[in-house]
Each structure stands twice: as C-alpha cells, then as structure tokens.
Design an enzyme around this catalytic site. Structure first.
Site, mmCIF file in Angstrom:
data_model
loop_
_atom_site.group_PDB
_atom_site.id
_atom_site.type_symbol
_atom_site.label_atom_id
_atom_site.label_comp_id
_atom_site.label_asym_id
_atom_site.label_seq_id
_atom_site.Cartn_x
_atom_site.Cartn_y
_atom_site.Cartn_z
ATOM 1 N N HIS A 1 39.908 38.843 48.205
ATOM 2 C CA HIS A 1 39.759 39.804 47.108
ATOM 3 C C HIS A 1 39.601 41.220 47.662
ATOM 4 O O HIS A 1 38.550 41.593 48.181
ATOM 5 C CB HIS A 1 38.544 39.412 46.275
ATOM 6 N N ILE A 2 40.656 42.015 47.551
ATOM 7 C CA ILE A 2 40.628 43.417 47.966
ATOM 8 C C ILE A 2 40.137 44.257 46.793
ATOM 9 O O ILE A 2 40.570 44.067 45.649
ATOM 10 C CB ILE A 2 42.029 43.883 48.419
ATOM 11 N N GLN A 3 39.258 45.193 47.078
ATOM 12 C CA GLN A 3 38.676 46.010 46.017
ATOM 13 C C GLN A 3 39.733 46.749 45.198
ATOM 14 O O GLN A 3 40.714 47.269 45.734
ATOM 15 C CB GLN A 3 37.697 47.048 46.605
ATOM 16 N N GLY B 1 42.644 44.454 40.854
ATOM 17 C CA GLY B 1 42.707 43.516 39.744
ATOM 18 C C GLY B 1 42.233 42.132 40.134
ATOM 19 O O GLY B 1 42.489 41.159 39.421
ATOM 20 N N ARG C 1 35.172 34.371 44.805
ATOM 21 C CA ARG C 1 33.946 35.016 44.324
ATOM 22 C C ARG C 1 33.312 34.235 43.177
ATOM 23 O O ARG C 1 32.085 34.075 43.117
ATOM 24 C CB ARG C 1 34.298 36.431 43.867
ATOM 25 N N TRP D 1 30.125 35.143 47.356
ATOM 26 C CA TRP D 1 30.497 35.901 48.558
ATOM 27 C C TRP D 1 29.935 35.194 49.797
ATOM 28 O O TRP D 1 29.114 35.730 50.523
ATOM 29 C CB TRP D 1 29.980 37.339 48.475
ATOM 30 N N HIS E 1 33.349 41.042 49.665
ATOM 31 C CA HIS E 1 34.762 41.409 49.862
ATOM 32 C C HIS E 1 35.182 41.181 51.321
ATOM 33 O O HIS E 1 35.681 42.094 51.998
ATOM 34 C CB HIS E 1 35.006 42.867 49.466
#
Length: 401
Positions: free
Chosen positions: A83-85, A88, A130, A135, A140
């Site tokens: 999951h890249i900030q 979406g 997530r 986490w 992330h």
C-alpha cells in the site's frame, strides 16, 4: 459418341467447380477466408485498443502480459498488498475485504479496523493487508520491508502451516505522480506524518543523519506547498519508485553509498523489475480496468463494480504550470516509472480483452457446429436423394446418351 462423352465430362467438371465455389462462400463454419483473401480484422493486431490515438511505447513479451494465476485459496497461497500512500489504496484495500465474492467472506465487524479473512477450509489468512493483518511489517511497509518480513510474520501467526511453503502474490496500486504528490501534501498539511514507519532495510532502521526530518515538533500541519517542495529529505519525492525498489541495492538510506546518478538509475530499474514481477498492479486513474485485470488474474469476482472518482482533494488544488514542472522534476523517477507502468497496464488489459474475445468466438463457433450436427440427422433422409447421383443413375444416363 466421343462428342457426347466430352460434353458430359464438361458438364460434370463445371458442376463440380460451381459447387466448390458455392460451398466456399455459403458453407457453414468455414475458415477458408473472406472473399478477396482479406484476413479477419481481429488478426491484424494482437493488442487492439479502444483509443485510436494510443501507441505502445515499450515492448513486452507475451509472458509479461499473461497474468492468469492458479491462486489456491484453500492451499497456501497469500495475496500481499503493498500500500503506497495516496494511491487509492485504502479504497482498494476495503474492496479486498468487503467486496470480493468468497466461499467464506471476510468477517468485518463494526467498530473494528481489521477483518478476519480465513481460508474456506481452515482458520488461516489468505490476505496480508492493512485491513486484514494490520501494519504487521510497519506503517506503509515498502517492497524491501515486506519481502523480508511477511514470511516470518505469517509463520508466527500460523505455526501449523510450517510444513508447507507459502506462495506470495504481491499486488499494488500506482497513481499519476503529480496528483499523488499534491494529495500527500494536503494530507501532511492536515497533520499526517507517518513518522511511525520503520523504513527497515538490511536489518536496521535509518539513522537521523541518513533520514533527517523535514519539520520540528509533532507534525508538519499547515505547511505550504513551497515548504513541502523545498525539503530535500522529503520522502514524498519519488515515493513510488522508492517503495517498489530493492533498497539493499543502493545501501538503503545511505546516500553516500554510491553516486547520486547511479543510485537513481538503480532504483528505477529495480522498481520496474519488481513491478513486472508482481502478480498484479492497478492504476488509480483506471478503476474499471483495474477491477477487470484483478478478477482475471486471480479468478476472483467483485460483488460491486469499482467507481471512478475524479474529484479528489488533489484535483481541487489549483497550481500554476511552473509549480507542476517543479513537482515533475522532484518526481522525475516516479514520472518515468508511471509512464512505463501505464503502458504495461494498457497492454495487459488489451491482451486480456483480445484473448477473451477470441475464446468467445471459438465457443460460439463450436456451439453452432454442435447445433448443426444435431440437426443433420433429421435433414439427412430428405436431402439424401438429391445430393450426389448414384453410380447406377450415371450409368443409365450414359447408356441413354
């Protein structure tokens, strides 16, 4: 007598030629080609695109375009979501736990941030994300962290599965770098920090000298876009490349490990390689195509279709051309990666659609042939006398002539 035999042979040959031509044009299920020798239009281009102005920029072999996996949810396969900030990922992550049609749906209870996503045959997770495992490898976590952390975390969670090796399928989302950068600035401006991220690499976290902070205090709320761009240590710069590359190749966060130019190229090449090797990646700007490719890749179906929201917080930011060019310069590696990823994404989508169309045509043709084969016996008795003259009938005609 010779003249009559010659005329008869001429009639027979002419009739045969006429029947052959008629059969070629009107015969059912033929593959002899269209009149005039033109090839079917679908064979002209393996990757047709609905956009007539789109041109492929990169060459990808078929093995890079095929993404039909045998994902075994009842076995030991695990989907790992990187999951890249501000890409979406939150929306997509919720799709994975709430919107996939499963034999045993994920258990998402009100008030809880995580859902329980067990396999149909045992109490073991098939999804590392997530909203399923939290986490577990850090806030992330990037490719370097996940690939070194996920196996150990799952072994500790499900020790009964130690006898069988797991197979990990990594997935991620990418976004237009300028839009993503502006969205991250607005998020930081509202007080987000991600300062609890570990940035683990080669068994350690970066020192304060390797990764200095861009602000003093608890957060960077209220920062202007100019202040956000002026910080040379801002991890928002080229974030997508950094999070997809193998940071061990460049000495992690030690900028003095190798020259800057070589470091940048190694990071970009590594990010491209890892992106190609992932089981799936989607693009925020193409929600329906992202859904299509995910479903065909993992043979899983979503209950509700993805929605394309073009009105985001980043979309409401008005910036000048000079500012946009500055953001593109700060994210030059991300710009190159996104250009590469978008072309690969479009080619995979086109290849899959083309393959699906061909399979549908073949199925339709087989159904037509089967239908005609079933009808043939009922028509056979009525049509048999008029098909081909028998030998006795031909002998009778010759004797009469």
């Amino acid at each position: 007598m010779v003249e009559r035999a010659s005329k008869f042979l001429l009639v027979v040959v002419g009739s045969a030629c006429f029947m052959l031509i008629l059969y070629q044009y009107a015969g059912p299920g033929l593959s002899l080609g269209a009149p005039g020798g033109r090839a079917p239009p679908d064979d002209l281009d393996l990757f047709p695109t609905p956009d007539p102005h789109y041109e492929k920029k990169y060459y990808f072999p078929v093995r890079e375009l095929e993404r039909s996996l045998h994902f075994d949810m009842k076995g030991d396969d695990v989907i790992v979501f990187l999951h890249i900030q501000k890409t979406g990922g939150t929306t997509f992550g919720r799709h994975l736990v709430q919107n996939v049609r499963l034999e045993v749906p994920c258990d998402c209870r009100p008030g809880q941030k995580k859902c329980t996503c067990y396999r149909p045959n045992r109490r073991e997770t098939w999804l590392f994300s997530r909203f399923s495992t939290g986490w577990s490898c850090g806030l992330h976590a990037d490719w370097t962290e996940l690939t070194n952390c996920v196996p150990g975390v799952l072994e500790r969670r499900d020790p009964a599965a130690l006898r069988t090796p797991r197979k990990f399928y990594y997935i991620t989302l990418l976004r237009d770098p300028v839009s993503r950068y502006l969205s991250e600035w607005r998020h930081v401006q509202r007080g987000a920090t991600w300062k609890t991220s570990l940035h683990m690499c080669d068994g350690r976290t970066p020192t304060p000298e390797e990764l200095p902070p861009c602000y003093e205090g608890t957060d960077w709320s209220g920062c202007t876009l100019q202040e956000f761009m002026d910080c040379p240590y801002n991890l928002a710069n080229n974030r997508q490349v950094r999070m997809l590359a193998d940071l061990s190749l460049v000495g992690c966060y030690n900028l003095s490990f190798i020259p800057e130019g070589k470091r940048a190229q190694l990071l970009l090449d590594s990010a491209k390689k890892n992106l190609r090797g992932m089981a799936f990646f989607g693009l925020t700007e193409f929600q329906r195509k992202t859904q299509y490719l995910f479903e065909r890749t993992f043979n899983l179906k979503f209950i509700r279709p993805f929605m394309q929201y073009n009105s985001t917080r980043a979309g409401g930011v008005e910036v000048g051309e000079d500012t946009i060019r500055r953001i593109e310069e700060l994210n030059d590696l991300d710009m190159q990666l996104y250009d590469y990823a978008r072309d690969l994404f479009q080619q995979r989508y086109q290849y899959k659609r083309q393959l699906e169309r061909r399979q549908q045509r073949l199925r339709s043709r087989e159904e037509r042939l089967l239908h005609r084969a079933k009808e043939a016996p009922s028509r056979g008795d009525a049509e048999e006398p008029g098909r081909v003259p028998t030998e006795d009938y031909m002998s009778h005609i010759i004797e009469k002539w």
